[in-house]
Design a protein around this motif. Sequence first.
Motif, PDB file in Angstrom:
ATOM      1  N   PRO A  38    -104.049  57.553  27.314  1.00  0.00           N
ATOM      2  CA  PRO A  38    -104.509  57.570  25.243  1.00  0.00           C
ATOM      3  C   PRO A  38    -103.219  57.769  25.181  1.00  0.00           C
ATOM      4  O   PRO A  38    -102.955  57.044  23.702  1.00  0.00           O
ATOM      5  CB  PRO A  38    -105.399  58.171  25.418  1.00  0.00           C
ATOM      6  CG  PRO A  38    -106.452  58.559  26.475  1.00  0.00           C
ATOM      7  CD  PRO A  38    -105.345  58.757  27.720  1.00  0.00           C
ATOM      8  N   MET A  39    -102.839  58.778  25.230  1.00  0.00           N
ATOM      9  CA  MET A  39    -101.394  59.258  23.827  1.00  0.00           C
ATOM     10  C   MET A  39    -100.267  58.259  23.932  1.00  0.00           C
ATOM     11  O   MET A  39     -99.920  57.744  23.350  1.00  0.00           O
ATOM     12  CB  MET A  39    -100.887  60.076  24.289  1.00  0.00           C
ATOM     13  CG  MET A  39    -100.196  60.790  23.705  1.00  0.00           C
ATOM     14  SD  MET A  39     -98.624  60.448  24.380  1.00  0.00           S
ATOM     15  CE  MET A  39     -98.381  61.340  26.146  1.00  0.00           C
ATOM     16  N   LEU A  43     -98.899  55.647  21.551  1.00  0.00           N
ATOM     17  CA  LEU A  43     -97.537  54.758  20.938  1.00  0.00           C
ATOM     18  C   LEU A  43     -96.772  53.800  21.539  1.00  0.00           C
ATOM     19  O   LEU A  43     -95.636  53.259  20.815  1.00  0.00           O
ATOM     20  CB  LEU A  43     -96.539  56.129  21.444  1.00  0.00           C
ATOM     21  CG  LEU A  43     -97.285  58.471  21.385  1.00  0.00           C
ATOM     22  CD1 LEU A  43     -96.582  58.510  22.733  1.00  0.00           C
ATOM     23  CD2 LEU A  43     -97.355  58.026  20.007  1.00  0.00           C
ATOM     24  N   LEU A  44     -97.626  53.178  22.160  1.00  0.00           N
ATOM     25  CA  LEU A  44     -96.704  52.066  22.630  1.00  0.00           C
ATOM     26  C   LEU A  44     -97.403  51.125  21.701  1.00  0.00           C
ATOM     27  O   LEU A  44     -96.759  49.798  21.015  1.00  0.00           O
ATOM     28  CB  LEU A  44     -97.579  50.933  23.838  1.00  0.00           C
ATOM     29  CG  LEU A  44     -96.508  52.133  25.042  1.00  0.00           C
ATOM     30  CD1 LEU A  44     -97.343  51.700  26.359  1.00  0.00           C
ATOM     31  CD2 LEU A  44     -95.444  51.914  25.349  1.00  0.00           C
ATOM     32  N   CYS A  45     -99.122  51.156  20.622  1.00  0.00           N
ATOM     33  CA  CYS A  45     -99.308  49.989  19.730  1.00  0.00           C
ATOM     34  C   CYS A  45     -98.374  50.568  18.652  1.00  0.00           C
ATOM     35  O   CYS A  45     -98.081  49.580  18.090  1.00  0.00           O
ATOM     36  CB  CYS A  45    -100.441  50.683  19.809  1.00  0.00           C
ATOM     37  SG  CYS A  45    -101.455  50.172  21.074  1.00  0.00           S
ATOM     38  N   ILE A 127     -99.717  62.587  15.687  1.00  0.00           N
ATOM     39  CA  ILE A 127    -100.260  61.763  15.611  1.00  0.00           C
ATOM     40  C   ILE A 127    -100.634  61.233  13.982  1.00  0.00           C
ATOM     41  O   ILE A 127    -100.122  59.603  13.813  1.00  0.00           O
ATOM     42  CB  ILE A 127    -101.310  61.434  16.725  1.00  0.00           C
ATOM     43  CG1 ILE A 127    -101.519  61.649  17.375  1.00  0.00           C
ATOM     44  CG2 ILE A 127    -102.298  59.585  16.092  1.00  0.00           C
ATOM     45  CD1 ILE A 127     -99.715  61.377  18.249  1.00  0.00           C
ATOM     46  N   ILE A 128    -100.987  61.761  13.020  1.00  0.00           N
ATOM     47  CA  ILE A 128    -101.048  61.378  12.016  1.00  0.00           C
ATOM     48  C   ILE A 128     -99.929  60.637  11.050  1.00  0.00           C
ATOM     49  O   ILE A 128    -100.132  59.576  10.296  1.00  0.00           O
ATOM     50  CB  ILE A 128    -101.755  62.134  11.823  1.00  0.00           C
ATOM     51  CG1 ILE A 128    -103.215  62.281  11.784  1.00  0.00           C
ATOM     52  CG2 ILE A 128    -101.988  61.878   9.467  1.00  0.00           C
ATOM     53  CD1 ILE A 128    -103.652  63.785  11.388  1.00  0.00           C
ATOM     54  N   GLU A 129     -98.564  61.426  11.519  1.00  0.00           N
ATOM     55  CA  GLU A 129     -97.525  61.110  10.936  1.00  0.00           C
ATOM     56  C   GLU A 129     -96.792  59.828  11.190  1.00  0.00           C
ATOM     57  O   GLU A 129     -96.440  59.577  10.824  1.00  0.00           O
ATOM     58  CB  GLU A 129     -96.734  62.443  11.541  1.00  0.00           C
ATOM     59  CG  GLU A 129     -96.276  63.721  10.518  1.00  0.00           C
ATOM     60  CD  GLU A 129     -95.992  64.443  10.794  1.00  0.00           C
ATOM     61  OE1 GLU A 129     -95.280  64.578  11.513  1.00  0.00           O
ATOM     62  OE2 GLU A 129     -96.693  65.714  10.518  1.00  0.00           O
ATOM     63  N   LEU A 130     -97.281  58.975  11.804  1.00  0.00           N
ATOM     64  CA  LEU A 130     -97.089  57.758  12.784  1.00  0.00           C
ATOM     65  C   LEU A 130     -97.470  56.696  11.149  1.00  0.00           C
ATOM     66  O   LEU A 130     -96.797  56.151  11.157  1.00  0.00           O
ATOM     67  CB  LEU A 130     -97.845  57.087  13.824  1.00  0.00           C
ATOM     68  CG  LEU A 130     -98.083  57.992  15.836  1.00  0.00           C
ATOM     69  CD1 LEU A 130     -98.555  57.551  16.185  1.00  0.00           C
ATOM     70  CD2 LEU A 130     -95.779  57.909  15.610  1.00  0.00           C
TER      71      LEU A 130
END
Length: 310
Positions: A38-39, A43-45, A127-130
């Motif tokens: 899932p992680m 990141l791929l998305c 993840i939020i900082e993406l």
Amino acid sequence: MLREIQEIGSHAMDIYNYLLAGIDPRLKEYPLMQNPIPMSAILLCYLLFVLYLGPYIMANRKPFQLKEAMIVYNFTLVALSILIVYEFLMSGWATTYTWRCDPIDTSDSPQALRMVRVAWLFWFSKIIELIDTVFFILRKKHGQVTFLHIFHHSFMPWTWWWGIVYAPGGMGSFHAMVNSSVHVIMYFYYGLSAAGPRFQKFLWWKKYMTAIQLIQFVLVSIHATQYYFMDSCDYQFPMILHLIWMYGTFFFVLFSNFWVQAYVKGKRLPMQDGKQSQNGTAVYTNGKNHANGSSRHENGTTHLSKMKKA
């Protein structure tokens, strides 16, 4: 040939299962911690959107005006970073840790479980900082989306996932606490910057953000370096310390180069997430951003590039 492919696949699956078997059982109930799929998919998305889909969608559209959203986003991350720092301190760094060789507490004590929780929270904040990059794409600030920006935003959560599923706590968590401390200051700066011209007078300390970043990397590298001079240390995952040392040293060199270029040679190169703009064509003079001979202003104020760490 088919048999060889099957054997390779079998060996790969054995390695994958072996890696999953090493996951700290205290983390298996946390979201996105059961396995790396899932992680990795998130990141791929992210990479697909920022490299291809986002620019394609925005190609014939006007930039979005996201002032209010950015203010809320930045100050939310300030609050989250403060919480993370506090939890790291209360989970060991201000209570039982020696700040030298601190092994991972693998028990189910309240403090050990508190460390597991904040380690996961720190990872989830990455993840939020993406969303940082998503804002750039939607505002058509493609010049800010450099290779180093994308590398940092994707590499950090991917490596930290492995770090916390194996080693949630101990001396390897020092750099996470320091990084969150820096993010309190940095996102506060970004929030004020996004708030408009009336807050510009409070942003005189922009130059010192680079110094804060340099101090961060020095502290992280020195703390990890202790391991190499100890007669013995029972920290369970030395590889993590090696990676932290290399990470801190790499970014110290990068930020030092920016400091020299911007504040010694006076080039004032724009920064994004602590990295220098790769096109090399924009400079800051008298507080104005001149790129290829043109001056760009947003809502009556100069766009201020972000300077984040990692």
